[in-house]
Design a protein around this motif. Structure first.
Motif, PDB file in Angstrom:
ATOM      1  N   LEU A 337       0.838  -1.209   0.000  1.00 28.72           N
ATOM      2  CA  LEU A 337       0.000   0.000   0.000  1.00 28.72           C
ATOM      3  C   LEU A 337       0.870   1.256   0.000  1.00 28.72           C
ATOM      4  CD1 LEU A 337      -2.812  -0.975   2.546  1.00 28.72           C
ATOM      5  CD2 LEU A 337      -2.792  -1.223   0.060  1.00 28.72           C
ATOM      6  N   GLU A 338       1.921   1.248   0.804  1.00 28.60           N
ATOM      7  CA  GLU A 338       2.833   2.398   0.861  1.00 28.60           C
ATOM      8  C   GLU A 338       3.466   2.652  -0.507  1.00 28.60           C
ATOM      9  OE1 GLU A 338       7.240   2.557   2.388  1.00 28.60           O
ATOM     10  OE2 GLU A 338       5.907   2.606   4.133  1.00 28.60           O
ATOM     11  N   ASP A 339       3.797   1.572  -1.227  1.00 29.44           N
ATOM     12  CA  ASP A 339       4.445   1.688  -2.533  1.00 29.44           C
ATOM     13  C   ASP A 339       3.570   2.454  -3.523  1.00 29.44           C
ATOM     14  OD1 ASP A 339       6.378   0.834  -4.698  1.00 29.44           O
ATOM     15  OD2 ASP A 339       4.588  -0.231  -5.378  1.00 29.44           O
ATOM     16  N   GLN A 340       2.238   2.328  -3.395  1.00 31.93           N
ATOM     17  CA  GLN A 340       1.318   2.981  -4.341  1.00 31.93           C
ATOM     18  C   GLN A 340       0.525   4.117  -3.692  1.00 31.93           C
ATOM     19  OE1 GLN A 340      -0.841   0.211  -6.908  1.00 31.93           O
ATOM     20  NE2 GLN A 340       0.665  -1.386  -6.452  1.00 31.93           N
ATOM     21  N   ASN A 341       1.060   4.633  -2.573  1.00 33.82           N
ATOM     22  CA  ASN A 341       0.422   5.762  -1.858  1.00 33.82           C
ATOM     23  C   ASN A 341      -1.025   5.448  -1.477  1.00 33.82           C
ATOM     24  OD1 ASN A 341       2.712   7.493  -2.039  1.00 33.82           O
ATOM     25  ND2 ASN A 341       2.159   7.951  -4.161  1.00 33.82           N
ATOM     26  N   LEU A 342      -1.274   4.219  -1.088  1.00 35.74           N
ATOM     27  CA  LEU A 342      -2.614   3.800  -0.691  1.00 35.74           C
ATOM     28  C   LEU A 342      -2.747   3.634   0.816  1.00 35.74           C
ATOM     29  CD1 LEU A 342      -3.211   1.094  -3.457  1.00 35.74           C
ATOM     30  CD2 LEU A 342      -4.332   3.318  -3.294  1.00 35.74           C
ATOM     31  N   ASP A 343      -1.633   3.734   1.553  1.00 32.35           N
ATOM     32  CA  ASP A 343      -1.664   3.576   3.005  1.00 32.35           C
ATOM     33  C   ASP A 343      -1.998   4.914   3.639  1.00 32.35           C
ATOM     34  OD1 ASP A 343      -1.513   2.533   5.484  1.00 32.35           O
ATOM     35  OD2 ASP A 343       0.659   2.300   5.552  1.00 32.35           O
ATOM     36  N   THR A 344      -3.300   5.191   3.800  1.00 26.57           N
ATOM     37  CA  THR A 344      -3.780   6.475   4.313  1.00 26.57           C
ATOM     38  C   THR A 344      -4.492   6.255   5.645  1.00 26.57           C
ATOM     39  OG1 THR A 344      -5.984   6.356   3.334  1.00 26.57           O
ATOM     40  CG2 THR A 344      -4.188   7.126   1.910  1.00 26.57           C
ATOM     41  N   PRO A 345      -4.828   7.349   6.367  1.00 28.67           N
ATOM     42  CA  PRO A 345      -5.592   7.198   7.621  1.00 28.67           C
ATOM     43  C   PRO A 345      -6.948   6.526   7.426  1.00 28.67           C
ATOM     44  CG  PRO A 345      -4.596   9.383   7.502  1.00 28.67           C
ATOM     45  CD  PRO A 345      -4.374   8.736   6.178  1.00 28.67           C
ATOM     46  N   MET A 346      -7.438   6.476   6.168  1.00 24.66           N
ATOM     47  CA  MET A 346      -8.737   5.851   5.904  1.00 24.66           C
ATOM     48  C   MET A 346      -8.621   4.349   5.664  1.00 24.66           C
ATOM     49  SD  MET A 346     -10.639   8.711   3.553  1.00 24.66           S
ATOM     50  CE  MET A 346     -12.160   7.774   3.602  1.00 24.66           C
ATOM     51  N   THR A 347      -7.396   3.811   5.680  1.00 30.27           N
ATOM     52  CA  THR A 347      -7.215   2.372   5.508  1.00 30.27           C
ATOM     53  C   THR A 347      -7.805   1.632   6.710  1.00 30.27           C
ATOM     54  OG1 THR A 347      -5.200   2.641   4.192  1.00 30.27           O
ATOM     55  CG2 THR A 347      -5.523   0.517   5.261  1.00 30.27           C
ATOM     56  N   LEU A 348      -8.681   0.665   6.444  1.00 30.09           N
ATOM     57  CA  LEU A 348      -9.306  -0.124   7.504  1.00 30.09           C
ATOM     58  C   LEU A 348      -8.481  -1.389   7.732  1.00 30.09           C
ATOM     59  CD1 LEU A 348     -12.979   0.138   6.187  1.00 30.09           C
ATOM     60  CD2 LEU A 348     -11.958   1.473   8.031  1.00 30.09           C
ATOM     61  N   THR A 349      -8.165  -1.677   8.998  1.00 22.32           N
ATOM     62  CA  THR A 349      -7.395  -2.871   9.329  1.00 22.32           C
ATOM     63  C   THR A 349      -8.136  -3.650  10.404  1.00 22.32           C
ATOM     64  OG1 THR A 349      -5.322  -1.722   8.846  1.00 22.32           O
ATOM     65  CG2 THR A 349      -5.171  -3.763  10.099  1.00 22.32           C
ATOM     66  N   LEU A 350      -8.418  -4.913  10.139  1.00 25.46           N
ATOM     67  CA  LEU A 350      -9.108  -5.776  11.105  1.00 25.46           C
ATOM     68  C   LEU A 350      -8.302  -7.049  11.306  1.00 25.46           C
ATOM     69  CD1 LEU A 350     -12.839  -5.566   9.932  1.00 25.46           C
ATOM     70  CD2 LEU A 350     -11.799  -4.378  11.851  1.00 25.46           C
ATOM     71  N   ASP A 351      -8.356  -7.579  12.535  1.00 22.53           N
ATOM     72  CA  ASP A 351      -7.695  -8.850  12.848  1.00 22.53           C
ATOM     73  C   ASP A 351      -8.777  -9.883  13.142  1.00 22.53           C
ATOM     74  OD1 ASP A 351      -6.204 -10.969  13.743  1.00 22.53           O
ATOM     75  OD2 ASP A 351      -4.806  -9.747  14.895  1.00 22.53           O
ATOM     76  N   ALA A 352      -8.871 -10.904  12.292  1.00 25.92           N
ATOM     77  CA  ALA A 352      -9.914 -11.915  12.450  1.00 25.92           C
ATOM     78  C   ALA A 352      -9.751 -12.713  13.730  1.00 25.92           C
ATOM     79  CB  ALA A 352      -9.911 -12.862  11.243  1.00 25.92           C
ATOM     80  N   ALA A 353      -8.566 -12.661  14.340  1.00 27.94           N
ATOM     81  CA  ALA A 353      -8.327 -13.430  15.566  1.00 27.94           C
ATOM     82  C   ALA A 353      -9.000 -12.798  16.774  1.00 27.94           C
ATOM     83  CB  ALA A 353      -6.823 -13.551  15.816  1.00 27.94           C
ATOM     84  N   HIS A 354      -9.451 -11.551  16.654  1.00 20.85           N
ATOM     85  CA  HIS A 354     -10.102 -10.871  17.774  1.00 20.85           C
ATOM     86  C   HIS A 354     -11.578 -11.223  17.825  1.00 20.85           C
ATOM     87  CE1 HIS A 354      -6.771  -7.577  17.675  1.00 20.85           C
ATOM     88  NE2 HIS A 354      -6.347  -8.740  18.132  1.00 20.85           N
ATOM     89  N   SER A 355     -12.149 -11.199  19.025  1.00 21.19           N
ATOM     90  CA  SER A 355     -13.569 -11.504  19.177  1.00 21.19           C
ATOM     91  C   SER A 355     -14.418 -10.363  18.626  1.00 21.19           C
ATOM     92  CB  SER A 355     -13.895 -11.726  20.661  1.00 21.19           C
ATOM     93  OG  SER A 355     -13.599 -10.556  21.414  1.00 21.19           O
ATOM     94  N   GLY A 356     -15.638 -10.690  18.212  1.00 25.77           N
ATOM     95  CA  GLY A 356     -16.547  -9.670  17.689  1.00 25.77           C
ATOM     96  C   GLY A 356     -16.220  -9.216  16.282  1.00 25.77           C
ATOM     97  N   THR A 357     -15.399  -9.993  15.567  1.00 24.05           N
ATOM     98  CA  THR A 357     -14.971  -9.567  14.240  1.00 24.05           C
ATOM     99  C   THR A 357     -16.123  -9.486  13.255  1.00 24.05           C
ATOM    100  OG1 THR A 357     -12.841 -10.628  14.639  1.00 24.05           O
ATOM    101  CG2 THR A 357     -13.339 -10.055  12.369  1.00 24.05           C
TER     102      THR A 357
END
Length: 576
Positions: A337-357
């Motif tokens: 994402l950083e390589d194509q200037n796509l890593d912005t504050p609007m990027t959503l990141t989720l971890d499926a290992a967490h409860s309530g996913t």
């Protein structure tokens, strides 16, 4: 009190204010003349500041518009500190109101005036009425005060407007006073909003709640294409009608179940422009100093994998990044994402290992879908979902529905989303496991990049990268320690490497990693002669302990006397 506040809320506000007045502000309810007054110079200064914030004389709070003829009500306008900057009383009854402190310069801050309408309207941000015994001071128990906050185009408090009359009026009159100040407050804020967005198309959007018998109104400002760039609700309670949520970035003509009235150059809402996604564009080459550039320097086929992944991301193809645990799939995703200037504050990141996913995932996918149709600042919506192999059955169903539908209509999206998945297992293991159903697995894996383990990469480069990423200061590795580290098979990959380096730095001198600092499991039997091993071990132990002979002897399992003999026989000297 305001009709939009239930009795419980009313009692809670009154009780809280009266408790503060007595315990925190140390006020006495029997005080006869409690209201303080400021000097004339200070009032003039505050009045000028209020007029500047209000954009000049405010017709919405003019006495001729708010005070009925022959009424016995006093009109007060205060600034944001609760200081009266204007006071209007009917002719012949001025003295009656002045005795109660209803004059210019009067201080109606709760800390001085106790529980009263002005202070509570400022604190709660609501339109409300304080009657009789609800006031803290006994001398105000014959008054009824209806107050409304005055706010600017950004909802910042700049003052209040209040109608004060006798408590012994008909209930209809009390309700009327509250309606008058509520309407004046709303008109005041509407004017400031339109002035603030004078160069934009402004309007109102309205909806009706039949169950509550209420009308909700929101001010909006649009750009020349009809995209809402700012909105401001005009109700002051905690209601959150769904039709009025998330308006920013939407096209005014796309709003459903809302009555729209516009003011500006357009007679009808402008139609939304049809946006066509741009052709994929890739940076000419990977920046060697960027995260992706440092990763591909580790070798092991990563340069080829990175180029392939870059093209897939540019074409918005869902990408599964997998590999053995600890190979750095999450870091690789961020680097793409950083390589194509796509890593912005609007990027959503989720971890499926967490409860309530499943709940978080449903909301994230809904947001992703909306931003694909109504992009903000031409930023491509992006999602990274980590550890997909741990998704619950409910979350799997949510994700499958999204991927199935998005594959069908991806060509109609203004900005197709970037979706990256990571897994802590190799591809063959993902295929052979039953954790992910086959129909979902191949939707996830529309394209697959499998990262090589550390043993297939240039271990020295991996060590250098892990140190640069994880330590604030430069760490030196002794030559014999480097031999051990590069010769180890690293079953835990980069994750285990970081743990080993951190342990060695903590157990050593914090600047240089020596063999004696490494965990015992890394130290394989050596072919070196006993004398050579003793010399190397002795130097490492002394270096790691900053030449503390007692600690070095403990590291080597020898006595202090033995260590001193070794130092003498080797001719070693403490460094300056």
């Amino acid at each position: 009190m305001s009709a939009f506040l239930d009795r419980t809320s009313v009692d809670k506000l009154i009780r809280s204010s009266r408790e503060r007045s007595q315990s925190k502000h140390s006020l006495t309810s029997s005080t006869r003349n409690p209201i303080l007054r400021l000097q004339a110079d200070e009032i003039i200064h505050r009045n000028e500041r209020f007029l500047d914030q209000a954009g000049g004389a405010a017709a919405e709070v003019d006495k001729s518009a708010l005070l009925p003829s022959r009424s016995r009500y006093c009109l007060l306008i205060t600034d944001a500190d609760g200081i009266v900057i204007e006071s209007y009383a009917p002719e012949g009854v001025e003295a009656e109101f002045q005795r109660s402190g209803l004059v210019r310069g009067a201080v109606w801050d709760e800390r001085v005036a106790g529980t009263n309408g002005i202070a509570m309207a400022m604190q709660s941000g609501r339109v409300l009425t304080v009657r009789g015994g609800e006031h803290f001071y006994d001398c105000f128990h014959q008054l009824s005060c209806s107050s409304a906050p005055l706010t600017d185009a950004q909802n910042n408090l700049i003052g209040t407007i209040t109608l004060v009359g006798s408590l012994h009026r008909r209930p209809e009159e009390h309700a009327l006073c509250e309606q008058v100040v509520r309407r004046a407050s709303r008109q005041f804020q509407t004017r400031l909003f339109r002035n603030f967005h004078a160069d934009k198309l402004t309007g109102r959007v309205l909806s009706q709640d039949l169950e509550q018998n209420r009308i909700f109104e929101t001010l909006v400002a649009c750009d020349e294409d009809g995209v809402i760039i700012s909105h401001l609700p005009l109700w002051r309670d905690a209601a959150r009608p769904t039709e009025h949520q998330g308006l920013a970035g939407r096209y005014i003509s796309d709003l459903k179940n809302l009555k729209i009235s516009l003011r500006g150059p357009a007679v009808v809402p402008p139609k939304r422009k049809v946006l066509h996604p741009d052709k994929p564009r890739l940076p000419a080459r990977i920046d060697k100093d960027a995260t992706l550039g440092r990763l591909i320097a580790e070798g092991g086929g990563l340069p080829v994998l990175a180029e392939r992944a870059r093209k897939l991301v540019a074409h918005r193809v869902p990408l599964l990044i997998c590999g053995a645990a600890g190979t750095g799939a999450g870091r690789f995703a961020r680097a793409l994402l950083e390589d194509q200037n796509l890593d912005t504050p609007m990027t959503l990141t989720l971890d499926a290992a967490h409860s309530g996913t499943e709940t978080d995932l449903a909301e994230a996918l809904k947001s992703l879908d909306f931003l694909s149709d109504y992009p903000v600042c031409d930023i491509a919506p992006t999602l990274i979902l980590k550890n997909v192999e741990t998704l619950s059955a409910e979350a799997q169903a949510v994700l499958e529905r999204y991927l199935d539908s998005s594959r069908a209509d991806s060509g109609s999206k203004a900005h197709p989303p970037v979706v990256l998945f990571t897994a802590g297992k190799p591809w063959l293991q993902l295929e052979s496991d039953e954790g992910i159903p086959r129909n979902l697995l191949y939707l996830l894996a529309q394209s697959v990049v499998e990262l090589p383990p550390v043993t297939e990469r240039d271990c020295e480069t991996v060590l250098a990268n892990v140190i640069a990423e994880s330590f604030d200061t430069a760490i030196e590795i002794a030559e014999n320690a480097l031999d051990v580290l590069t010769g180890y098979h690293w079953p835990g990959n980069r994750r285990e490497m970081l743990a080993v380096l951190r342990e060695a730095v903590i157990c050593g001198n914090g600047r240089r990693i020596n063999v004696t600092d490494l965990p015992a499991r890394l130290l394989a039997p050596r072919e070196e002669s006993s004398k050579a091993l003793t010399r190397a071990s002795l130097r490492d132990a002394l270096d790691s302990t900053n030449w503390n002979v007692t600690k070095a002897a403990r590291l080597l399992g020898k006595s202090r006397a033995t260590l001193n003999r070794w130092i003498a026989s080797e001719g070693l000297q403490r460094p300056e």
